[in-house]
Design a protein around this motif. Structure first.
Motif, PDB file in Angstrom:
ATOM      1  N   LEU A 211       0.838  -1.202   0.000  1.00 55.18           N
ATOM      2  CA  LEU A 211       0.000   0.000   0.000  1.00 55.18           C
ATOM      3  C   LEU A 211       0.877   1.258   0.000  1.00 55.18           C
ATOM      4  N   LYS A 212       1.912   1.235   0.818  1.00 58.13           N
ATOM      5  CA  LYS A 212       2.838   2.375   0.900  1.00 58.13           C
ATOM      6  C   LYS A 212       3.471   2.637  -0.479  1.00 58.13           C
ATOM      7  N   THR A 213       3.904   1.554  -1.134  1.00 55.34           N
ATOM      8  CA  THR A 213       4.536   1.703  -2.454  1.00 55.34           C
ATOM      9  C   THR A 213       3.526   2.191  -3.489  1.00 55.34           C
ATOM     10  N   ALA A 214       2.289   1.693  -3.407  1.00 55.42           N
ATOM     11  CA  ALA A 214       1.261   2.119  -4.363  1.00 55.42           C
ATOM     12  C   ALA A 214       1.014   3.629  -4.274  1.00 55.42           C
ATOM     13  N   VAL A 215       0.998   4.151  -3.054  1.00 58.64           N
ATOM     14  CA  VAL A 215       0.789   5.598  -2.891  1.00 58.64           C
ATOM     15  C   VAL A 215       1.999   6.363  -3.450  1.00 58.64           C
ATOM     16  N   LEU A 216       3.171   5.852  -3.139  1.00 57.08           N
ATOM     17  CA  LEU A 216       4.400   6.503  -3.623  1.00 57.08           C
ATOM     18  C   LEU A 216       4.432   6.543  -5.155  1.00 57.08           C
ATOM     19  N   TYR A 217       4.109   5.408  -5.807  1.00 56.04           N
ATOM     20  CA  TYR A 217       4.126   5.338  -7.277  1.00 56.04           C
ATOM     21  C   TYR A 217       3.049   6.237  -7.879  1.00 56.04           C
ATOM     22  N   LYS A 218       1.895   6.288  -7.234  1.00 61.52           N
ATOM     23  CA  LYS A 218       0.813   7.164  -7.720  1.00 61.52           C
ATOM     24  C   LYS A 218       1.313   8.611  -7.789  1.00 61.52           C
ATOM     25  N   ILE A 219       2.003   9.031  -6.730  1.00 57.56           N
ATOM     26  CA  ILE A 219       2.470  10.418  -6.666  1.00 57.56           C
ATOM     27  C   ILE A 219       3.637  10.659  -7.641  1.00 57.56           C
TER      28      ILE A 219
END
Ligand code: KG4
Ligand code: ZN
Length: 313
Positions: A211-219
């Motif tokens: 989840l943390k990585t998904a948010v980072l990649y989204k940004i």
């Protein structure tokens, strides 16, 4: 028994006096201002600050209860887990006081102490289910009786609170991340983004690194680092839903499978108003939370845990 509790496992220096599960005094000095500029707790700074503050906090705590050191019947202190240097400050003070005052000492586990914050809620007797959800841990525990536990699920990577802190940091929100994500989420739309909700099949474990990585990649990639105020709030709202859902799902599934009469949710993330709302919507009255002040680290829960063990001796 009047128990003096001492807590220095991370970034709160705290002392409390508890008697028969009643809080006579409870003082917490938070180090948030010291660590905020680094975006997380700096262990060396934390232990130095405990060293500076612990004597003052303990004296203030006793004075608030109208007590002196000689009125104390026992001492409880957090012994593990936590930051090594920080734990050592509390342990040394507690062992010294116990030796000088000739009163018994209980060295207690930090996670078990979080569960003992339930002593102040009027919760019934075990069996029950405990969810400890903090900056360092995400653990689901079957409380068969006090002192006898079965760990049903743990995080496989990051803790839930740690994930809130890291996501807040990439969103440019202040430390600690949980409260600032919750505040931003109030102005955001939960459905604006879809983030992955951890689902580890039949296991009660949790996972937060995806989840943390998904948010980072989204940004970083989808939004090319462009974050206006509305986007920050929308991401905060959508992330918060994805982060809290597995906590509620796993806990309710475990509660029905092990026939727990009640659920106790504790640790820093239990301060989340949205988490309380989600449990309330899906589980009603059988879910208990500490007062918000007693969700994050405090010494009243340590004293309550110590009182249990010292009375059993
Ligand atoms: O229990 P605690 O004080 O320290 C540990 O034992 O780890 O928990 C601190 C954690 C931090 O990660 C913080 O971001 C999180 O609790 N937290 C929250 C909220 N308030 C504090 N997480 C989500 N929503 C909140 N409202
Ligand atoms: Zn804690």
């Amino acid at each position: 028994m009047k128990i003096l509790g001492i807590e220095t496992s991370c970034d709160e220096t705290a002392a409390a006096v508890v008697e028969d599960s009643r809080i006579l005094s409870d003082v917490i000095a938070s180090q948030i201002d010291i660590h905020a500029k680094y975006g997380g707790v700096v262990p060396e700074l934390a232990s130095r600050e405990h060293l500076k503050k612990l004597n003052l906090i303990t004296e203030e705590c006793l004075a608030n209860a109208g007590l002196g050191f000689r009125d104390i019947d026992g001492i409880a202190v957090t012994s593990n887990p936590g930051l090594e240097g920080s734990l050592l400050v509390g342990l040394t003070a507690a062992r010294t006081l116990s030796y000088i005052l000739k009163v018994p000492l209980a060295e207690v586990d930090h996670l078990e102490s979080h569960l003992f914050a339930s002593a102040f809620t009027g919760i019934g007797k075990p069996p029950g289910l405990g969810l400890v959800v903090s900056g360092g841990h995400t653990r689901l525990v079957h409380i068969r009786e006090w002192g006898r536990y079965e760990v049903l699920g743990d995080t496989r990577d990051d803790a839930a609170g740690e994930c809130f802190d890291k996501v807040a940091s990439v969103l440019g929100l202040p430390y600690p991340g949980g409260p600032s994500v919750e505040k931003a989420a109030l102005s955001g739309s939960r459905g604006a983004y879809r983030f992955p909700v951890s689902d580890l099949g039949g296991s009660y474990d949790f996972s937060y690194s995806g989840l943390k990585t998904a948010v980072l990649y989204k940004i970083k990639y989808d939004l090319q680092g462009k974050l206006d105020g509305k986007t920050v709030c929308d991401i905060a709202a959508a992330f918060q839903e994805a982060a809290l859902k597995p906590l509620v799902d796993n806990t309710l599934r475990a509660a029905s499978e092990c026939g727990a009469g009640w659920i106790f949710v504790c640790g820093g993330v239990a301060a989340s108003g949205r988490l309380r709302e989600l449990f309330g919507e899906r589980a009603g009255k059988n879910v208990f939370f500490p007062d918000k002040r007693l969700c994050t680290d405090n010494a009243a829960m340590v004293a309550a845990c110590g009182e249990f063990y010292l009375q059993r001796r």
